[in-house]
Design an enzyme around this catalytic site. Structure first.
Site, PDB file in Angstrom:
ATOM      1  N   ALA A 131       0.837  -1.205   0.000  1.00 60.46           N
ATOM      2  CA  ALA A 131       0.000   0.000   0.000  1.00 60.46           C
ATOM      3  C   ALA A 131       0.866   1.247   0.000  1.00 60.46           C
ATOM      4  CB  ALA A 131      -0.933   0.006   1.201  1.00 60.46           C
ATOM      5  N   ASN A 132       0.231   2.383  -0.177  1.00 54.14           N
ATOM      6  CA  ASN A 132       0.847   3.687   0.005  1.00 54.14           C
ATOM      7  C   ASN A 132       0.340   4.297   1.308  1.00 54.14           C
ATOM      8  OD1 ASN A 132       2.469   3.956  -2.367  1.00 54.14           O
ATOM      9  ND2 ASN A 132       0.582   4.149  -3.555  1.00 54.14           N
ATOM     10  N   ARG A 133       0.956   5.401   1.717  1.00 49.05           N
ATOM     11  CA  ARG A 133       0.638   6.003   3.011  1.00 49.05           C
ATOM     12  C   ARG A 133      -0.507   7.015   2.963  1.00 49.05           C
ATOM     13  NH1 ARG A 133       4.687   4.810   6.685  1.00 49.05           N
ATOM     14  NH2 ARG A 133       6.692   4.143   5.798  1.00 49.05           N
TER      15      ARG A 133
ATOM     16  N   ALA B 181      -3.470   7.695  -4.200  1.00 52.61           N
ATOM     17  CA  ALA B 181      -2.090   7.205  -4.262  1.00 52.61           C
ATOM     18  C   ALA B 181      -2.152   5.732  -4.646  1.00 52.61           C
ATOM     19  CB  ALA B 181      -1.396   7.394  -2.920  1.00 52.61           C
TER      20      ALA B 181
END
Length: 395
Positions: free
Chosen positions: A207-209, A273
């Site tokens: 995942a992204n933040r 994102a």
């Protein structure tokens, strides 16, 4: 802006009802005529005399009052806008299910005027499935919503459910009653937000933040300008923006499919994102760590490029806006990305600090005409500024 506009203000039971008095002052200052209606719960927090003193008009609170010669039907027909602030969970439920057992609910059932509600309640009540279902039903019928905000409550806890501040409610009222305040009316905006989760196995993912705060704020800002907004959101914990259709997805492939299904659109703002890569073959069982064994080797595959796909789509939105989260050469990379992806604008920001998950953002708007450097702003202010810029571009 509200000169000679007629506002029927309904106050239901909430400790935040005192804010309705400040809202009334703002409405009167803006030139509006205000008539107040108190529910039994509202009257426990605000007196008839206080509300009458500020509105300069009789306050109504009894469906069966002998002196109520105006009648609930005439009250329902009088206003240009009915505002329910605060709107309790109980009154929202009555509105959703057509109950009419007091003056306020009878007016709301009988009125032909547009209705704006400003919810206020405990976070647990706001997040309860019944409340969310009631609100979704009301929004589907055209009821407009402002807030609620997130913050400290009367109880020793904090969360979503706080009544919006009077200036915010006033802005929503002006947007409804002023054509100039809804320049995107009749437009469809598609917005993506949050991260994507790409599974490794049933437990783990890539995942992204992203928190989704910026994308969700953009969706809310476009809706406030009158757009019909479809928000395609990855997994986030921020509340759904009011007045917005939310499609929840997990992976990049699901996000692309949801975006294509939402077309046609006039505007596309790709703020999510999205993970660039996924595991080529996610395991159907949890990967186990064996003593002395090497770490598993994950074969990666490229995810679909949602921004590039929409930019070159057969049903391409008229204005396609991408985001560039960079840690170096922010504007240089954003310019190159705009050309490579084929989109119209890029909103670039430096994420080497605490932007992801934070409350503020410093962005650069990169267009074919050049670069606009915006100062550090709260993410809601960035969203409002971008929405206004979109409205200007679409004329």
């Amino acid at each position: 802006m509200l000169t000679d506009r007629r506002i029927l203000l309904i106050l239901s039971g909430s400790v935040a009802a005192y804010k309705a008095l400040d809202l009334t002052r703002l409405l009167r200052k803006a030139g509006a005529a205000v008539t107040g209606v108190l529910t039994a719960g509202g009257a426990r927090f605000v007196t008839r005399e206080a509300l009458a003193g500020i509105t300069g008009a009789r306050v109504h609170d009894d469906l069966w009052a002998a002196e109520a010669e105006i009648g609930h039907i005439r009250l329902a027909r009088w206003p240009d806008l009915v505002v329910v602030a605060p709107a309790s969970a109980d009154l929202l439920a009555k509105m959703a299910h057509g109950l009419a057992d007091d003056l306020a609910s009878t007016i709301l059932l009988a009125t032909r005027a547009p209705v704006l509600v400003a919810p206020a309640m405990n976070p647990a009540m706001w997040e309860h499935p019944a409340t969310r279902a009631n609100l979704a039903l009301l929004q589907a019928r055209g009821v407009q919503v402002v807030g609620p905000g997130v913050g400290a409550m009367a109880e020793p806890e904090s969360g979503p459910g706080r009544l919006s501040e009077p200036p915010e409610i006033l802005a929503a009222i002006e947007a409804i009653l002023s054509p100039a305040g809804r320049p995107l009316a009749g437009r469809h905006a598609l917005v993506t937000s949050g991260p994507t989760h790409e599974p490794i196995d049933p437990v783990r993912y890539i995942a992204n933040r992203s928190s989704g705060k910026q994308g969700h704020a953009i969706a809310a800002a476009l809706a406030a300008l009158g757009a019909r907004v479809t928000l395609v959101s990855g997994p986030v914990v921020v509340p759904d923006p009011p007045g917005v259709t939310v499609l929840r997805v997990e992976s990049a492939r699901e996000m692309l499919a949801a975006c294509e299904a939402a077309l046609p659109a006039d505007i596309a703002v790709m703020a999510a994102a999205v993970a660039d890569w996924r595991v080529a073959q996610a395991s159907t069982q949890k990967l186990k760590k064996a003593p002395g064994a090497a770490a598993p080797i994950l074969e990666m595959a490229l995810n679909p490029d949602i921004l590039a796909t929409l930019s070159r789509h057969q049903r391409r939105p008229g204005l396609v806006i991408g985001f560039a989260a960079e840690t170096e050469k922010v504007v240089e990379h954003a310019r190159e990305k705009r050309l490579r992806k084929g989109c119209d604008w890029i909103v670039a920001n430096d994420v080497s600090g605490g932007v992801m998950g934070g409350e503020s953002n410093t962005v650069h708007l990169v267009t074919a005409g050049g670069v606009e450097d915006w100062p550090e702003l709260p993410k809601a202010a960035v969203a409002e500024r971008l929405a206004q810029r979109i409205a200007q571009a679409l004329g």
